[in-house]
Design an enzyme around this catalytic site. Structure first.
Site, PDB file in Angstrom:
ATOM      1  N   LYS A 104      -7.623   3.257  12.374  1.00 27.66           N
ATOM      2  CA  LYS A 104      -7.208   1.993  11.779  1.00 27.66           C
ATOM      3  C   LYS A 104      -5.702   1.828  11.973  1.00 27.66           C
ATOM      4  O   LYS A 104      -4.915   2.609  11.451  1.00 27.66           O
ATOM      5  CB  LYS A 104      -7.545   1.950  10.284  1.00 27.66           C
ATOM      6  CG  LYS A 104      -6.970   0.716   9.611  1.00 27.66           C
ATOM      7  CD  LYS A 104      -7.231   0.659   8.120  1.00 27.66           C
ATOM      8  CE  LYS A 104      -6.271  -0.317   7.465  1.00 27.66           C
ATOM      9  NZ  LYS A 104      -6.460  -0.418   6.017  1.00 27.66           N
ATOM     10  N   GLY A 165      -3.844  -4.394  -2.053  1.00 32.09           N
ATOM     11  CA  GLY A 165      -3.729  -3.910  -3.427  1.00 32.09           C
ATOM     12  C   GLY A 165      -3.570  -4.995  -4.470  1.00 32.09           C
ATOM     13  O   GLY A 165      -3.389  -4.692  -5.646  1.00 32.09           O
ATOM     14  N   THR A 214      -8.333  -0.291  -3.475  1.00 28.26           N
ATOM     15  CA  THR A 214      -7.876  -0.481  -4.852  1.00 28.26           C
ATOM     16  C   THR A 214      -8.918  -1.152  -5.733  1.00 28.26           C
ATOM     17  O   THR A 214      -9.008  -0.857  -6.929  1.00 28.26           O
ATOM     18  CB  THR A 214      -6.572  -1.302  -4.863  1.00 28.26           C
ATOM     19  OG1 THR A 214      -5.676  -0.749  -3.914  1.00 28.26           O
ATOM     20  CG2 THR A 214      -5.906  -1.273  -6.226  1.00 28.26           C
TER      21      THR A 214
END
Lengths: 262, 67
Positions: A104, A165, A214
């Site tokens: 990634k 997040g 998250t």
């Protein structure tokens, strides 16, 4: 029951699960493993970091609880702000994971927004693809950038739905739809999902998968939220495949008019 | 002793020490690690052959939780 024929294919490998999860921000390694299993995720992102010299060498490590022979480990470049650092990080990751190619890529623009730095992302993607990596790339929700990344040879494009997040959900479904419509590689929402309905919305738009961290790790009960996310991703996928009814401005009764008593 | 940089901090090792010996001294030989010297990855099988020289910048990394 999951449709066994509806598989996610990334870089030629098939996956049952369309929910990809991160392994950060958990209370401990046991909770990381428990939440990962509750999500029934097959692809798990990890970060690559310098070893703390002098730490207890017998302390359990992440790869002990998430063994690479059971999960597809997806090393990321979180914290990298230049193509150079991202490439270096993934070269080390490839060595660490025994030649593993699926990665990634994320090259960040600044600490406040963690928005992708697209010029550096393009430079890194090009170099990594040339070097034989299978690159899943975190990018802006810009259909032109997504197309360029696909043309470079990235195996999946992963636009943000909102800031990393933030849990703000799917802020621009229209842009995501434009990216999905044109894409010939899987499109995954990477970042911004806050709760189960956000994941379902992403899947209903036609995303091939959702990557989150998250939203699960930051929930009051992470393991339970991991389970909720698994169900939401499946429900959203099924709804997408079923094809939603058209929106109408007028009411339409569900019960027949004939034979009514009124 | 010679001075190298280990994970960004100054570190002294005996002259002639190899990467494999450095990892053993740090008691990291049983960990899943990757190693680079001067930002160039050194495959594990080459650790016994690579002798550290002054000013070498060594990075030792592992996988940790991240999203």
């Amino acid at each position: 029951m999951q449709n066994p024929n509806d598989l996610l294919t990334i870089a030629g490998k098939q996956y049952q699960s369309r929910l990809l999860v991160g392994s950060g921000k958990y209370r401990d390694l046991a909770q990381t493993r428990e939440a990962t299993d509750a999500a029934e995720a097959e692809i798990i992102t990890v970060a690559i970091r310098r070893v703390n010299i002098g730490q207890d060498p017998s302390a359990p490590s992440l790869l002990d609880v998430l063994p690479p022979d059971r999960y597809t480990i997806l090393p990321n470049t979180a914290g990298c702000y230049t193509a150079k650092d991202a490439i270096y990080t993934l070269q080390l990751a490839r060595e660490l994971l025994g030649g593993h190619k699926l990665v990634k890529l994320e090259v960040l623009g600044d600490e406040k927004t963690l928005f992708p730095h697209m010029p550096e992302t393009l430079v890194a993607a090009e170099a990594l693809v040339k070097d034989g990596f299978d690159v899943m790339v975190y990018c802006s929700d810009d259909p032109i950038q997504a197309k360029i990344l696909e043309d470079i040879g990235c195996v999946a494009v992963m636009p943000l739905a909102s800031l990393i997040g933030s849990g703000m959900g799917i802020l621009n479904p229209w842009n995501l739809s434009l990216i999905i419509e044109q894409a010939r590689v899987p499109v995954l929402v990477d970042a911004g999902v806050g709760t189960a309905s956000d994941a379902a919305i992403a899947m209903e738009l036609g995303c091939d998968g959702v990557l989150m961290n998250t939203a699960i790790a930051g929930a009051r009960d992470p393991v339970r939220m991991a389970h909720a996310m698994k169900l939401a991703v499946r429900a959203g996928r099924e709804a997408y495949l079923a094809g939603r009814m058209p929106r109408k401005f007028a009411a339409s009764p569900s019960s027949p008019m004939a034979g009514r008593l009124a | 002793m010679i001075d190298i940089t280990l994970n960004g901090a100054p570190h002294a090792v005996p002259a002639g020490q190899t990467l494999a010996q450095l990892i053993e001294t740090l008691q990291l030989q049983h960990q899943s690690l990757a190693l680079a010297v001067n930002r160039s990855v050194v495959p594990r099988q080459l650790w016994p052959a690579r002798v550290l020289v002054p000013q070498d910048q060594v990075d030792i990394v592992r996988a940790i939780g991240g999203g």
